[in-house]
Enzyme design. Structure first.
Site, PDB file in Angstrom:
ATOM      1  CB  SER A  58      -0.911   0.032   1.225  1.00 12.81           C
ATOM      2  OG  SER A  58      -2.113  -0.616   0.938  1.00 12.81           O
ATOM      3  CE  LYS A 118      -3.537   0.301  -1.710  1.00  9.84           C
ATOM      4  NZ  LYS A 118      -4.399  -0.097  -0.571  1.00  9.84           N
ATOM      5  CE1 TYR A 127      -4.037  -1.537  -5.265  1.00 12.04           C
ATOM      6  CE2 TYR A 127      -4.314  -3.913  -5.410  1.00 12.04           C
ATOM      7  CZ  TYR A 127      -4.244  -2.760  -4.651  1.00 12.04           C
ATOM      8  OH  TYR A 127      -4.367  -2.840  -3.285  1.00 12.04           O
ATOM      9  CE1 TYR A 177      -3.729  -0.699   5.077  1.00 11.50           C
ATOM     10  CE2 TYR A 177      -2.087  -0.926   6.788  1.00 11.50           C
ATOM     11  CZ  TYR A 177      -2.481  -1.106   5.480  1.00 11.50           C
ATOM     12  OH  TYR A 177      -1.629  -1.690   4.584  1.00 11.50           O
ATOM     13  CB  VAL A 199      -0.237  -6.107   3.969  1.00  6.42           C
ATOM     14  CG1 VAL A 199      -1.618  -5.630   4.302  1.00  6.42           C
ATOM     15  CG2 VAL A 199      -0.050  -6.237   2.483  1.00  6.42           C
TER      16      VAL A 199
HETATM   17  N1  GLU Z   1      -1.590  -5.435  -2.498  1.00  9.94           N
HETATM   18  C1  GLU Z   1      -2.261  -5.411  -1.243  1.00  9.94           C
HETATM   19  C2  GLU Z   1      -3.744  -5.692  -1.414  1.00  9.94           C
HETATM   20  O1  GLU Z   1      -4.340  -5.209  -2.341  1.00  9.94           O
HETATM   21  C3  GLU Z   1      -2.016  -4.079  -0.598  1.00  9.94           C
HETATM   22  C4  GLU Z   1      -2.685  -3.983   0.721  1.00  9.94           C
HETATM   23  C5  GLU Z   1      -1.972  -3.110   1.712  1.00  9.94           C
HETATM   24  O2  GLU Z   1      -0.741  -3.028   1.749  1.00  9.94           O
HETATM   25  O3  GLU Z   1      -2.701  -2.499   2.494  1.00  9.94           O
HETATM   26  O4  GLU Z   1      -4.342  -6.392  -0.670  1.00  9.94           O
END
Ligand code: GLU
Length: 314
Positions: free
Chosen positions: A70, A73, A198, A250, A268
């Site tokens: 994430s 992002k 993604y 989060y 994650v």
């Molecule tokens: N690639 C992970 C997913 O889509 C990223 C989630 C994350 O790091 O919060 O579940």
């Protein structure tokens, strides 16, 4: 405290503070819903703190490779803003925290228009992936990788192919979310193509020094202080840092803002990218996660540093 004495103290104390925080890792859990991620070592903890003169204070397992997940992002959002401008991006994705899990699609059905609440939850980041300029998923992915290499000052950043394949093979929830987004008119292009972009950016492999350098560019409002090059318009850095404060950690973003008080984004894989505005870029890795999905030892270490050096922005 003067800048030099603070950095000297960082150099001497960091390994000690890190070992204290590392003990927390035993209470956390390494992510396993992407099977390949479960291979990360439970007790690992590393950090790199980079200043504007190129000095680095690092400690622990800062050399272990991990995927951005994430954290990526933040930078795909910035690239999408650079490609499309604010109005086009925020037509497809909102600006509000959700209070839901990162992979929730609950509100896509409940709230109208069915656009994701923000670009840092999965639904929002998938929408952002579809806004990256490029003829196909290959070109979009290669533009993202080039942008990340430039920001990290590391031309050899690559994907972790095993993590990429592992996520692509198991991402049923993200797939269903993407189909819902397509139906809601949010996604440009084919669902599989968008998801491929993604999964690929989530799988870019870094070490703490790479994300510290990317964070340093944000800490200096988009200009890389090590090269003097302007890489991101200031306005887009402002947008990215605001999302990091409000939704970067989060559903513990409020708590992190209170305890640490710095813009941050976690993933994650146990990575945390954070920064002290105008001063440092920081990269942390600690794969054991707490119940909210953030690195348990990494958050503890950042709480210690913020308290010791009075880094909170608030
Ligand atoms: N690639 C992970 C997913 O889509 C990223 C989630 C994350 O790091 O919060 O579940």
């Amino acid at each position: 405290m003067s800048e030099t004495s603070e950095f000297d103290r960082l150099l001497t104390q960091l390994p000690l503070w890190l070992e204290t925080s590392r003990k927390r890792a035993a209470e956390g859990k390494v992510a396993s819903y992407i099977p390949e991620l479960s291979k990360m070592p439970q007790s690992a903890l590393g950090i790199a703190v980079l200043d504007a003169n190129g000095r680095t204070a690092s400690a622990g397992d800062c050399g272990i490779p991990f995927t951005m997940q994430s954290i990526s992002k933040v930078f795909t959002l910035i690239l999408a803003l650079m490609d499309n401008g604010e109005a086009a991006v925020f037509d497809k994705v909102g600006m509000e925290p959700t209070g839901d899990n990162f992979n929730s699609m609950l509100k896509l059905e409940l709230v109208r228009p069915g656009i994701p609440f923000n670009p840092l939850i999965n639904a929002g980041a998938i929408a952002v992936s579809s806004l990256i300029a490029g003829a196909d998923s290959e070109e979009k992915s290669s533009r993202i990788l080039s942008f990340f290499r430039k920001l990290a000052g590391n031309p050899s950043l690559e994907l972790d192919e095993d993590v990429y394949r592992s996520e692509a093979a198991t991402a049923n929830l993200n797939r269903s979310m993407a189909y819902l987004l397509k139906d809601n008119g949010v996604l440009e292009g084919g669902v599989d193509e968008v998801l491929d972009v993604y999964f690929r950016h989530c799988s870019i492999k870094v070490a703490c020094a790479d994300i510290a350098r990317m964070a340093l560019v944000l800490a200096f409002d988009g200009a890389d202080p090590l090269t003097g090059e302007s890489l991101i318009p200031r306005r887009y850095v402002q947008i990215a840092k605001t999302f990091m404060i409000t939704c970067g950690m989060y559903n513990a973003s409020g708590e992190f803002a209170i305890q640490v008080g710095l813009p941050a984004k976690s993933g994650v894989s146990g990575g945390i990218l954070t920064l002290v505005p105008g001063r440092y870029g920081i990269g942390v890795v600690g794969p054991a996660l707490n119940r909210k999905g953030n690195s348990i030892a990494g958050v503890h270490l950042m709480e210690t540093l913020s308290r010791e050096f009075d880094w909170s922005m608030f």
